[in-house]
Design a protein around this motif. Structure first.
Motif, PDB file in Angstrom:
ATOM      1  N   SER A 114      -3.523  18.440  -0.419  1.00  0.00           N
ATOM      2  CA  SER A 114      -4.292  19.593  -1.232  1.00  0.00           C
ATOM      3  C   SER A 114      -2.973  20.587  -1.222  1.00  0.00           C
ATOM      4  N   PRO A 115      -3.151  21.709  -2.213  1.00  0.00           N
ATOM      5  CA  PRO A 115      -1.919  22.458  -2.309  1.00  0.00           C
ATOM      6  C   PRO A 115      -1.314  23.506  -1.215  1.00  0.00           C
ATOM      7  N   ARG A 116       0.062  23.491  -1.180  1.00  0.00           N
ATOM      8  CA  ARG A 116       0.371  24.629  -0.307  1.00  0.00           C
ATOM      9  C   ARG A 116       0.456  25.998  -0.857  1.00  0.00           C
ATOM     10  N   GLU A 117       1.530  25.969  -2.045  1.00  0.00           N
ATOM     11  CA  GLU A 117       1.722  27.198  -2.833  1.00  0.00           C
ATOM     12  C   GLU A 117       2.003  27.171  -4.070  1.00  0.00           C
ATOM     13  N   ARG A 118       2.335  25.770  -4.421  1.00  0.00           N
ATOM     14  CA  ARG A 118       2.707  25.467  -5.813  1.00  0.00           C
ATOM     15  C   ARG A 118       2.442  24.012  -6.229  1.00  0.00           C
ATOM     16  N   PHE A 119       2.827  23.379  -7.275  1.00  0.00           N
ATOM     17  CA  PHE A 119       2.324  22.099  -7.788  1.00  0.00           C
ATOM     18  C   PHE A 119       3.542  21.257  -8.046  1.00  0.00           C
TER      19      PHE A 119
ATOM     20  N   ASN B  91       0.856  19.411  -0.359  1.00  0.00           N
ATOM     21  CA  ASN B  91       1.424  18.632  -1.545  1.00  0.00           C
ATOM     22  C   ASN B  91       2.940  18.894  -1.840  1.00  0.00           C
ATOM     23  N   ASP B  92       3.572  19.500  -0.760  1.00  0.00           N
ATOM     24  CA  ASP B  92       5.104  19.533  -0.813  1.00  0.00           C
ATOM     25  C   ASP B  92       5.676  18.933   0.418  1.00  0.00           C
ATOM     26  N   VAL B  93       5.223  17.782   1.076  1.00  0.00           N
ATOM     27  CA  VAL B  93       5.665  17.419   2.353  1.00  0.00           C
ATOM     28  C   VAL B  93       5.792  15.810   1.839  1.00  0.00           C
ATOM     29  N   VAL B  94       7.064  15.481   2.556  1.00  0.00           N
ATOM     30  CA  VAL B  94       7.643  14.091   2.259  1.00  0.00           C
ATOM     31  C   VAL B  94       7.626  13.430   3.616  1.00  0.00           C
ATOM     32  N   VAL B  95       7.403  12.310   3.793  1.00  0.00           N
ATOM     33  CA  VAL B  95       7.399  11.722   5.101  1.00  0.00           C
ATOM     34  C   VAL B  95       8.252  10.611   5.497  1.00  0.00           C
ATOM     35  N   LYS B  96       8.404  10.438   6.824  1.00  0.00           N
ATOM     36  CA  LYS B  96       9.472   9.395   7.284  1.00  0.00           C
ATOM     37  C   LYS B  96       8.561   8.104   7.603  1.00  0.00           C
ATOM     38  N   ARG B  97       9.245   6.769   7.340  1.00  0.00           N
ATOM     39  CA  ARG B  97       8.653   5.774   7.389  1.00  0.00           C
ATOM     40  C   ARG B  97       7.938   5.649   9.018  1.00  0.00           C
TER      41      ARG B  97
ATOM     42  N   SER C 291      -8.173  15.196  19.867  1.00  0.00           N
ATOM     43  CA  SER C 291      -9.033  15.468  18.805  1.00  0.00           C
ATOM     44  C   SER C 291      -7.861  15.817  17.386  1.00  0.00           C
ATOM     45  N   VAL C 292      -7.016  16.587  17.846  1.00  0.00           N
ATOM     46  CA  VAL C 292      -5.915  16.796  16.825  1.00  0.00           C
ATOM     47  C   VAL C 292      -4.569  16.136  16.968  1.00  0.00           C
ATOM     48  N   VAL C 293      -3.744  15.740  16.276  1.00  0.00           N
ATOM     49  CA  VAL C 293      -2.424  15.336  16.504  1.00  0.00           C
ATOM     50  C   VAL C 293      -1.623  15.736  15.168  1.00  0.00           C
ATOM     51  N   GLY C 294      -0.399  16.259  15.426  1.00  0.00           N
ATOM     52  CA  GLY C 294       0.344  16.705  14.459  1.00  0.00           C
ATOM     53  C   GLY C 294       1.739  16.189  14.732  1.00  0.00           C
ATOM     54  N   PRO C 295       2.572  15.836  13.603  1.00  0.00           N
ATOM     55  CA  PRO C 295       3.764  15.286  13.508  1.00  0.00           C
ATOM     56  C   PRO C 295       4.922  16.337  13.974  1.00  0.00           C
ATOM     57  N   LEU C 296       6.086  15.958  14.239  1.00  0.00           N
ATOM     58  CA  LEU C 296       7.263  16.643  14.116  1.00  0.00           C
ATOM     59  C   LEU C 296       7.485  17.022  12.770  1.00  0.00           C
ATOM     60  N   THR C 297       7.340  18.350  12.445  1.00  0.00           N
ATOM     61  CA  THR C 297       7.464  18.838  11.080  1.00  0.00           C
ATOM     62  C   THR C 297       8.857  19.410  10.748  1.00  0.00           C
ATOM     63  N   CYS C 298       9.814  18.878  10.015  1.00  0.00           N
ATOM     64  CA  CYS C 298      10.763  19.528   9.652  1.00  0.00           C
ATOM     65  C   CYS C 298      10.930  20.327   8.484  1.00  0.00           C
ATOM     66  N   ILE C 299      11.984  21.023   8.108  1.00  0.00           N
ATOM     67  CA  ILE C 299      11.977  21.812   6.957  1.00  0.00           C
ATOM     68  C   ILE C 299      13.063  21.794   6.170  1.00  0.00           C
ATOM     69  N   GLY C 300      12.998  21.991   4.679  1.00  0.00           N
ATOM     70  CA  GLY C 300      14.285  22.092   3.956  1.00  0.00           C
ATOM     71  C   GLY C 300      15.132  20.671   3.379  1.00  0.00           C
ATOM     72  N   ASN C 301      15.987  20.813   2.713  1.00  0.00           N
ATOM     73  CA  ASN C 301      16.983  19.995   2.465  1.00  0.00           C
ATOM     74  C   ASN C 301      18.189  19.671   2.973  1.00  0.00           C
TER      75      ASN C 301
ATOM     76  N   THR D 166       8.514  16.310   6.403  1.00  0.00           N
ATOM     77  CA  THR D 166       9.192  17.596   6.063  1.00  0.00           C
ATOM     78  C   THR D 166       8.581  18.432   5.161  1.00  0.00           C
ATOM     79  N   THR D 167       8.463  19.517   5.334  1.00  0.00           N
ATOM     80  CA  THR D 167       7.857  20.388   4.301  1.00  0.00           C
ATOM     81  C   THR D 167       8.842  21.491   3.681  1.00  0.00           C
ATOM     82  N   ASP D 168       8.619  22.051   2.572  1.00  0.00           N
ATOM     83  CA  ASP D 168       9.225  23.138   1.867  1.00  0.00           C
ATOM     84  C   ASP D 168      10.791  22.524   1.444  1.00  0.00           C
ATOM     85  N   THR D 169      10.767  21.545   1.265  1.00  0.00           N
ATOM     86  CA  THR D 169      11.941  20.971   0.474  1.00  0.00           C
ATOM     87  C   THR D 169      12.304  21.620  -0.752  1.00  0.00           C
TER      88      THR D 169
END
Length: 350
Positions: free
Chosen positions: A11-16, A94-100, A116-126, A231-234
């Motif tokens: 789903s969208p975060r802030e743009r497409f 929809n701005d997230v890229v993933v590591k294998r 019940s809930v699991v989150g990954p290590l979420t990184c940011i940027g390029n 990683t988000t917000d690249t």
């Protein structure tokens, strides 16, 4: 042994404009079988064309108007609950890229801990996967007393935010926590029988805190699986810190498509931000303390970071100007309110 079934809800975060790169990353770097539901909330024509050309790989659920993030997630979640037998749903923006290996590790963590809930290590940027944005954190409600009156207050702290992955490798292991974020979040589908759907009163901010409170209220456990990395917000702050580019005197934001601007302005509108904070405070009977006053004072900060500050940097040749920034903020805020009212009136009439 049969593997648990998983459905991703994108789903969208802030743009497409990063949709294609995000989906291609998911399909290229996911070694665990999955189904995918893409919630398209009135994306630009170029994105719609791409989605139609590739939709044989996934289900598209399209709306003819913009939705808030939780509204969009619920569109996908209803489909998963009504039309699949998936044991897990993964919300991913929809701005997230993933590591294998990311999804395999999330599923293994849920299966081995019964979380019940699991989150990954979420990184940011390029470049991707190098600087930590979220590694879980503490967040709970504490009752104290002021002038003889009981006050319920949020106490929150994040783990490892802003740290370089290379500097904290010894801490990148599975960790129980109080919250993870909706950039990417795996949830056991039977959890929703106890929590209900996501709260659509949480329009723009703190919706992950609200949902994790709901999960904790049911006795569910939350983990951060730090060996799963996304990683988000690249396209966001990291890119804009490099400054603006000029082409024949025309202002251009790197990697920012102006067709994204209408949704971006609504998504980060002062109205949606304020309504979300008010709803969280009232829902959980929380005091209007520093936690909230700080966030009320910061309404519009995402717009200022991605639009106003880069414009100031461009106009001042990278030197910056506090007075110019304040001036542009004072001009932009009424425009944001105008845009919000215009969109709200159109939606109500449709």
């Amino acid at each position: 042994m049969t593997q648990p079934k998983v459905t991703l809800v994108v789903s969208p975060r802030e743009r497409f404009s990063y949709t294609r790169a995000s989906l291609e990353s998911i399909y290229a770097n996911t070694d665990y079988p999955f189904d995918l539901v893409f919630v398209d909330v009135c994306s630009p024509e170029s994105v719609q064309t791409y989605l139609k050309a590739t939709s044989q790989s996934f289900k598209i659920l399209r709306t003819d108007h913009y939705l808030s993030p939780n509204q969009a997630r619920n569109v996908g979640l209803r489909y998963v609950l009504d039309h699949t037998d998936s044991q897990y749903v993964v919300f991913i923006e929809n701005d997230v890229v993933v590591k294998r290996g990311w999804l395999t590790r999330l599923v293994n963590c849920a299966a081995e801990t019964n979380a019940s809930v699991v989150g990954p290590l979420t990184c940011i940027g390029n470049p991707a996967h190098q600087v930590i944005h979220n590694a879980g954190g503490q967040c709970y409600i504490k009752t104290d007393f002021k002038n003889g009156q009981a006050r319920r207050r949020i106490k929150q702290s994040a783990y490892l935010t802003g740290r370089a992955v290379a500097d904290v490798r010894d801490q990148l292991h599975r960790t129980p926590c109080d919250y993870v974020e909706f950039h990417c979040m795996l949830v056991r589908t039977d959890t929703f029988a106890m929590t209900g759907l996501l709260d659509e009163g949480m329009l723009a901010t703190r919706e992950h805190i609200d949902f994790c409170f709901m999960v904790a209220q049911t006795g569910g456990e939350i983990y951060n699986e730090r060996e799963a990395v996304v990683t988000t917000d690249t396209l966001g702050l990291a890119s804009n810190k490099a400054g603006l580019m000029a082409r024949f005197g025309q202002l251009k934001l790197p990697d920012f498509q102006w067709s994204d601007l209408p949704y971006f302005m609504l998504r980060w509108s002062d109205r949606w931000d304020r309504a979300s904070l008010d709803h969280l405070r009232q829902k959980w009977n929380l005091a209007e303390d520093k936690y909230f006053t700080k966030r009320y004072a910061g309404l519009g900060s995402r717009r200022h970071e991605l639009l106003i500050q880069p414009i100031v940097q461009y106009l001042t040749f990278g030197k910056g100007s506090p007075w110019l920034e304040k001036l542009l903020i004072s001009l932009e805020r009424p425009f944001n309110n105008y845009w919000f009212n215009r969109y709200a009136q159109r939606f109500e009439q449709s």
